[in-house]
Design an enzyme around this catalytic site. Sequence first.
Site, PDB file in Angstrom:
ATOM      1  N   LYS A  16       0.826  -1.205   0.000  1.00 24.42           N
ATOM      2  CA  LYS A  16       0.000   0.000   0.000  1.00 24.42           C
ATOM      3  C   LYS A  16       0.868   1.267   0.000  1.00 24.42           C
ATOM      4  O   LYS A  16       2.085   1.197   0.230  1.00 24.42           O
ATOM      5  CB  LYS A  16      -0.925  -0.033   1.222  1.00 24.42           C
ATOM      6  N   TYR A  56     -12.474  -1.901  -2.584  1.00 24.90           N
ATOM      7  CA  TYR A  56     -13.034  -1.911  -1.227  1.00 24.90           C
ATOM      8  C   TYR A  56     -14.561  -1.793  -1.234  1.00 24.90           C
ATOM      9  O   TYR A  56     -15.143  -1.323  -0.245  1.00 24.90           O
ATOM     10  CB  TYR A  56     -12.406  -0.789  -0.398  1.00 24.90           C
ATOM     11  N   ASN A 128      -1.749  -0.338   7.337  1.00 28.11           N
ATOM     12  CA  ASN A 128      -1.190  -1.666   7.623  1.00 28.11           C
ATOM     13  C   ASN A 128      -0.350  -2.226   6.477  1.00 28.11           C
ATOM     14  O   ASN A 128      -0.168  -3.422   6.353  1.00 28.11           O
ATOM     15  CB  ASN A 128      -2.290  -2.630   8.085  1.00 28.11           C
ATOM     16  N   HIS A 131      -1.981  -5.367   1.565  1.00 24.72           N
ATOM     17  CA  HIS A 131      -3.275  -6.023   1.366  1.00 24.72           C
ATOM     18  C   HIS A 131      -2.995  -7.416   0.840  1.00 24.72           C
ATOM     19  O   HIS A 131      -2.099  -7.602   0.010  1.00 24.72           O
ATOM     20  CB  HIS A 131      -4.135  -5.279   0.340  1.00 24.72           C
ATOM     21  N   GLU A 142     -10.076 -10.148  -7.132  1.00 22.10           N
ATOM     22  CA  GLU A 142      -9.068  -9.087  -6.997  1.00 22.10           C
ATOM     23  C   GLU A 142      -7.968  -9.212  -8.058  1.00 22.10           C
ATOM     24  O   GLU A 142      -7.507  -8.202  -8.594  1.00 22.10           O
ATOM     25  CB  GLU A 142      -8.475  -9.121  -5.586  1.00 22.10           C
TER      26      GLU A 142
HETATM   27  P1  DAT Z   1      -7.957  -6.981   5.673  1.00 25.28           P
HETATM   28  O1  DAT Z   1      -7.150  -5.920   4.948  1.00 25.28           O
HETATM   29  O2  DAT Z   1      -7.179  -7.600   6.798  1.00 25.28           O
HETATM   30  O3  DAT Z   1      -8.514  -8.015   4.721  1.00 25.28           O
HETATM   31  P2  DAT Z   1     -10.598  -5.738   5.745  1.00 25.28           P
HETATM   32  O4  DAT Z   1     -10.797  -6.289   4.372  1.00 25.28           O
HETATM   33  O5  DAT Z   1     -11.647  -6.014   6.785  1.00 25.28           O
HETATM   34  O6  DAT Z   1      -9.198  -6.252   6.352  1.00 25.28           O
HETATM   35  O7  DAT Z   1     -10.415  -4.164   5.683  1.00 25.28           O
HETATM   36  C1  DAT Z   1      -9.715  -3.552   4.616  1.00 25.28           C
HETATM   37  C2  DAT Z   1      -8.864  -2.435   5.158  1.00 25.28           C
HETATM   38  O8  DAT Z   1      -9.682  -1.439   5.790  1.00 25.28           O
HETATM   39  C3  DAT Z   1      -7.886  -2.869   6.239  1.00 25.28           C
HETATM   40  O9  DAT Z   1      -6.686  -3.403   5.697  1.00 25.28           O
HETATM   41  C4  DAT Z   1      -7.651  -1.590   6.988  1.00 25.28           C
HETATM   42  C5  DAT Z   1      -8.987  -0.872   6.922  1.00 25.28           C
HETATM   43  N1  DAT Z   1      -9.789  -1.120   8.112  1.00 25.28           N
HETATM   44  C6  DAT Z   1     -10.472  -2.246   8.395  1.00 25.28           C
HETATM   45  N2  DAT Z   1     -11.136  -2.157   9.556  1.00 25.28           N
HETATM   46  C7  DAT Z   1     -10.846  -0.925  10.053  1.00 25.28           C
HETATM   47  C8  DAT Z   1     -11.224  -0.215  11.234  1.00 25.28           C
HETATM   48  N3  DAT Z   1     -12.039  -0.759  12.147  1.00 25.28           N
HETATM   49  N4  DAT Z   1     -10.744   1.031  11.399  1.00 25.28           N
HETATM   50  C9  DAT Z   1      -9.926   1.587  10.481  1.00 25.28           C
HETATM   51  N5  DAT Z   1      -9.528   0.993   9.329  1.00 25.28           N
HETATM   52  C10 DAT Z   1      -9.989  -0.264   9.114  1.00 25.28           C
HETATM   53 MG    MG Z   2      -9.918  -7.772   3.161  1.00 22.97          MG
END
Ligand code: DAT
Ligand code: MG
Length: 173
Positions: A16, A56, A128, A131, A142
Amino acid sequence: MDDRNADVEQTLVLIKPDGLKRSLTGNIIALLSHPDNMIVAVKLVKVTRELAEKHYSHLKHKPFYEDLIRFLLGEWHTNRVMALVYEGPNIIQRIREISGATNPEEAKPDSIRGKYGRIHSKTGVYENVIHCSANDIDAEKEIKLWFEPYEIVNIRFPVQYVVEERTVMRWKT
Ligand code: DAT
Ligand code: MG
């Protein structure tokens, strides 16, 4: 890699904008390196809003959605990501484990997100750094969103051949 092995999968990885801006590309790829983890596609992408929103789309209803899109668009870092396709046995789950929990504060200290992730103090968005696809359905969706078949050296999903007329950029002769 033995292609007859039914467990062989492909997964999408994105480094990212925070990962690129903070020069973490090499560190992240090193942590993903293993003889069973084969890179079959890689490129830098200038992310458009349309691409970020498609990526997303399942989080559209979340309160952090707009900030997440701005983060992926590079508002706080750089407007590009490195996109890779990894292939290997059970690779989707294994790369999820190496990456660590979504929330960097909950990620194991030796995982990629545990080592390099942080939480943006102004918005609360998780920066983080990586991805990776969560399951085989997401991985296929994806990979097809970020890559054309000809960009992948080992094509695992069905393709079709389409004749089309279009203008493309070439080096000037
Ligand atoms: P992942 O990336 O582990 O698959 P996800 O698909 O649930 O997680 O969410 C996509 C991204 O959104 C994640 O990498 C970081 C952000 N994100 C997720 N939950 C969040 C939260 N509660 N607060 C802030 N950012 C969040
Ligand atoms: Mg995800």
